[in-house]
Design an enzyme around this catalytic site. Structure first.
Site, mmCIF file in Angstrom:
data_model
loop_
_atom_site.group_PDB
_atom_site.id
_atom_site.type_symbol
_atom_site.label_atom_id
_atom_site.label_comp_id
_atom_site.label_asym_id
_atom_site.label_seq_id
_atom_site.Cartn_x
_atom_site.Cartn_y
_atom_site.Cartn_z
ATOM 1 N N SER A 1 -13.382 19.199 16.028
ATOM 2 C CA SER A 1 -13.987 19.804 14.831
ATOM 3 C C SER A 1 -15.504 19.904 14.951
ATOM 4 O O SER A 1 -16.144 20.646 14.222
ATOM 5 C CB SER A 1 -13.639 18.971 13.595
ATOM 6 O OG SER A 1 -14.152 17.659 13.756
ATOM 7 N N ASP A 2 -16.077 19.140 15.870
ATOM 8 C CA ASP A 2 -17.528 19.182 16.082
ATOM 9 C C ASP A 2 -17.792 18.729 17.511
ATOM 10 O O ASP A 2 -16.883 18.255 18.191
ATOM 11 C CB ASP A 2 -18.260 18.287 15.072
ATOM 12 C CG ASP A 2 -17.718 16.875 15.047
ATOM 13 O OD1 ASP A 2 -16.750 16.624 14.302
ATOM 14 O OD2 ASP A 2 -18.224 16.036 15.801
ATOM 15 N N GLY B 1 -5.762 11.544 8.739
ATOM 16 C CA GLY B 1 -6.621 10.604 8.016
ATOM 17 C C GLY B 1 -6.739 10.977 6.548
ATOM 18 O O GLY B 1 -6.720 10.115 5.659
ATOM 19 N N GLU C 1 -25.418 3.928 15.410
ATOM 20 C CA GLU C 1 -26.761 3.421 15.718
ATOM 21 C C GLU C 1 -26.873 3.011 17.187
ATOM 22 O O GLU C 1 -27.868 2.429 17.593
ATOM 23 C CB GLU C 1 -27.080 2.211 14.818
ATOM 24 C CG GLU C 1 -27.144 2.530 13.333
ATOM 25 C CD GLU C 1 -28.375 3.346 12.964
ATOM 26 O OE1 GLU C 1 -29.386 3.273 13.672
ATOM 27 O OE2 GLU C 1 -28.302 4.071 11.949
ATOM 28 N N ARG D 1 -5.006 16.560 3.525
ATOM 29 C CA ARG D 1 -4.446 17.280 4.674
ATOM 30 C C ARG D 1 -2.959 16.974 4.811
ATOM 31 O O ARG D 1 -2.176 17.814 5.250
ATOM 32 C CB ARG D 1 -5.201 16.943 5.963
ATOM 33 C CG ARG D 1 -4.929 17.978 7.033
ATOM 34 C CD ARG D 1 -5.862 17.876 8.194
ATOM 35 N NE ARG D 1 -7.230 18.122 7.811
ATOM 36 C CZ ARG D 1 -8.285 17.615 8.427
ATOM 37 N NH1 ARG D 1 -8.114 16.823 9.462
ATOM 38 N NH2 ARG D 1 -9.496 17.883 8.027
ATOM 39 N N HIS E 1 0.786 -1.240 0.000
ATOM 40 C CA HIS E 1 0.000 0.000 0.000
ATOM 41 C C HIS E 1 0.811 1.279 0.000
ATOM 42 O O HIS E 1 0.244 2.373 -0.037
ATOM 43 C CB HIS E 1 -0.958 0.006 1.204
ATOM 44 C CG HIS E 1 -1.849 -1.183 1.228
ATOM 45 N ND1 HIS E 1 -1.548 -2.317 1.941
ATOM 46 C CD2 HIS E 1 -3.012 -1.432 0.582
ATOM 47 C CE1 HIS E 1 -2.496 -3.216 1.753
ATOM 48 N NE2 HIS E 1 -3.399 -2.711 0.935
ATOM 49 N N ARG F 1 -3.251 4.332 -4.388
ATOM 50 C CA ARG F 1 -4.668 4.532 -4.032
ATOM 51 C C ARG F 1 -4.986 5.989 -3.678
ATOM 52 O O ARG F 1 -5.962 6.256 -2.958
ATOM 53 C CB ARG F 1 -5.077 3.642 -2.852
ATOM 54 C CG ARG F 1 -5.108 2.182 -3.222
ATOM 55 C CD ARG F 1 -5.423 1.319 -2.020
ATOM 56 N NE ARG F 1 -5.364 -0.072 -2.428
ATOM 57 C CZ ARG F 1 -6.402 -0.903 -2.418
ATOM 58 N NH1 ARG F 1 -7.572 -0.493 -1.999
ATOM 59 N NH2 ARG F 1 -6.268 -2.143 -2.820
ATOM 60 N N ARG G 1 -10.998 25.912 9.675
ATOM 61 C CA ARG G 1 -10.351 24.637 9.958
ATOM 62 C C ARG G 1 -8.845 24.736 9.875
ATOM 63 O O ARG G 1 -8.135 24.172 10.683
ATOM 64 C CB ARG G 1 -10.847 23.553 8.990
ATOM 65 C CG ARG G 1 -12.227 23.105 9.383
ATOM 66 C CD ARG G 1 -12.755 22.019 8.496
ATOM 67 N NE ARG G 1 -13.995 21.551 9.070
ATOM 68 C CZ ARG G 1 -14.245 20.305 9.445
ATOM 69 N NH1 ARG G 1 -13.345 19.386 9.278
ATOM 70 N NH2 ARG G 1 -15.394 19.979 9.971
ATOM 71 N N ARG H 1 -0.607 10.600 15.190
ATOM 72 C CA ARG H 1 -1.829 10.888 14.445
ATOM 73 C C ARG H 1 -2.178 12.351 14.629
ATOM 74 O O ARG H 1 -2.160 12.876 15.756
ATOM 75 C CB ARG H 1 -2.966 9.986 14.941
ATOM 76 C CG ARG H 1 -4.332 10.449 14.497
ATOM 77 C CD ARG H 1 -5.385 9.383 14.617
ATOM 78 N NE ARG H 1 -6.715 9.959 14.674
ATOM 79 C CZ ARG H 1 -7.340 10.596 13.684
ATOM 80 N NH1 ARG H 1 -6.738 10.745 12.510
ATOM 81 N NH2 ARG H 1 -8.552 11.091 13.835
ATOM 82 N N ILE H 2 -2.484 13.034 13.526
ATOM 83 C CA ILE H 2 -3.023 14.391 13.593
ATOM 84 C C ILE H 2 -4.387 14.325 12.911
ATOM 85 O O ILE H 2 -4.483 13.950 11.743
ATOM 86 C CB ILE H 2 -2.083 15.427 12.910
ATOM 87 C CG1 ILE H 2 -1.628 14.981 11.517
ATOM 88 C CG2 ILE H 2 -0.878 15.718 13.783
ATOM 89 C CD1 ILE H 2 -0.876 16.047 10.735
ATOM 90 N N GLY H 3 -5.434 14.615 13.665
ATOM 91 C CA GLY H 3 -6.761 14.443 13.076
ATOM 92 C C GLY H 3 -7.804 15.241 13.816
ATOM 93 O O GLY H 3 -7.489 16.028 14.712
ATOM 94 N N SER H 4 -9.037 15.020 13.442
ATOM 95 C CA SER H 4 -10.134 15.723 14.096
ATOM 96 C C SER H 4 -10.898 14.751 14.989
ATOM 97 O O SER H 4 -10.782 13.537 14.847
ATOM 98 C CB SER H 4 -11.070 16.342 13.054
ATOM 99 O OG SER H 4 -11.558 15.331 12.205
ATOM 100 N N GLU I 1 -13.053 9.719 17.990
ATOM 101 C CA GLU I 1 -12.501 9.676 16.634
ATOM 102 C C GLU I 1 -12.473 8.211 16.228
ATOM 103 O O GLU I 1 -13.149 7.401 16.848
ATOM 104 C CB GLU I 1 -11.131 10.385 16.555
ATOM 105 C CG GLU I 1 -10.109 9.952 17.580
ATOM 106 C CD GLU I 1 -9.338 8.720 17.208
ATOM 107 O OE1 GLU I 1 -8.412 8.847 16.403
ATOM 108 O OE2 GLU I 1 -9.608 7.617 17.766
ATOM 109 N N MET I 2 -11.677 7.832 15.249
ATOM 110 C CA MET I 2 -11.819 6.471 14.741
ATOM 111 C C MET I 2 -10.500 5.739 14.466
ATOM 112 O O MET I 2 -10.509 4.732 13.770
ATOM 113 C CB MET I 2 -12.676 6.497 13.461
ATOM 114 C CG MET I 2 -14.075 7.052 13.709
ATOM 115 S SD MET I 2 -15.093 7.099 12.229
ATOM 116 C CE MET I 2 -15.282 5.347 11.906
ATOM 117 N N GLU I 3 -9.378 6.231 15.003
ATOM 118 C CA GLU I 3 -8.095 5.619 14.628
ATOM 119 C C GLU I 3 -7.101 5.360 15.761
ATOM 120 O O GLU I 3 -6.289 4.423 15.683
ATOM 121 C CB GLU I 3 -7.371 6.495 13.572
ATOM 122 C CG GLU I 3 -8.028 6.564 12.219
ATOM 123 C CD GLU I 3 -9.170 7.584 12.140
ATOM 124 O OE1 GLU I 3 -9.269 8.429 13.065
ATOM 125 O OE2 GLU I 3 -9.965 7.530 11.206
#
Ligand code: HPA
Length: 234
Positions: free
Chosen positions: A203-204, A20, A162, A24, A4, A43, A217, A87-90, A179-181
């Protein structure tokens, strides 16, 4: 080259920042690094290596969610021997004292599951940040006068949730943001003896519904990148 990542041996620095979003990664490399070289576009998951204050840094997109991050972090660690991964993210804020634009330094990352879940079986492993990086990031944030929070976050598997009861339990237990990572990054870093940290811009907000307008942002995300870079080389 790995499956990858198209970088040649030696093209990935010891220090890797992981947003992510591949765009960015491009923005951060063009804004904060000199002598920037595109080292991956497999990719469209762009990666760049350049110099920050004379020190080599790679900024590589990780994609969204732990399965995607796990692929990039595994290859960066096992094939390119990356030593420090930030990691740099929101993230979405989960406590009243956490405001949009604030920065969260994730001391721990709770999860329902991660791609590493299978190897722990009945254990609930507690993924945590590297202390030297966390301490350095706190110092960098304090020197910049940035509003930060240090504590636990929640690495969720879903953006469109959900199961509101899961978020409710996280809020109830003092978790600062979602977050997700990060949890999979921390787990892989521990497994291979590397340093990892997640520096996140709020961010929210899940409690207030507020969201950072797109024109604001960049400045908030800039603080996050600078804190990550300073922490990496402190
Ligand atoms: N949920 C999950 N990931 C996120 C969120 C969120 O609300 N905001 C930014 N990343």
């Amino acid at each position: 080259m790995t499956i990858h990542i198209g970088a040649k041996p030696g093209q990935i620095a010891d220090t890797v920042l992981l947003p992510g979003d591949p765009y960015r990664a491009k923005w951060a490399a063009e804004t904060f690094l000199n002598d920037v070289e595109l080292v991956n576009e497999v990719r469209g998951m762009l990666g760049f290596t350049g110099l920050w204050n004379g020190k080599r840094v790679t900024i590589q997109g990780s994609g969204m969610g732990m399965p995607s991050l796990s692929i990039y972090a595994n290859e960066l660690i096992r094939d390119y021997d990356a030593k420090t991964l930030i990691r740099i993210g929101s993230c979405g804020g989960m406590q009243e004292q956490v405001a949009v634009r604030d920065i969260i330094l994730a001391m721990t990352a709770s999860t329902l599951t991660t791609p590493s879940r299978g190897i722990f079986k009945e254990l609930s492993y507690a993924p945590c940040a590297d202390w030297s990086l966390l301490r350095a990031a706190v110092g960098a944030a304090e020197r910049r006068d940035t509003r930060i929070h240090v504590g636990g976050i929640y690495s969720s598997d879903v953006f469109y949730d959900e199961r509101p009861d899961l978020n409710e339990q996280m809020v109830r237990h003092g978790i600062l943001g979602v977050e997700m990572e990060a949890a999979e990054l921390y787990t892989l870093a521990a497994r291979y003896g590397r340093r990892a940290l997640a520096v996140l811009t709020v961010s929210d907000h899940l409690l207030t519904g507020e969201a950072l307008p797109s024109d604001q942002r960049e400045t908030s995300f800039g603080d996050m990148v600078e804190i990550a870079l300073e922490a990496a080389f402190s």
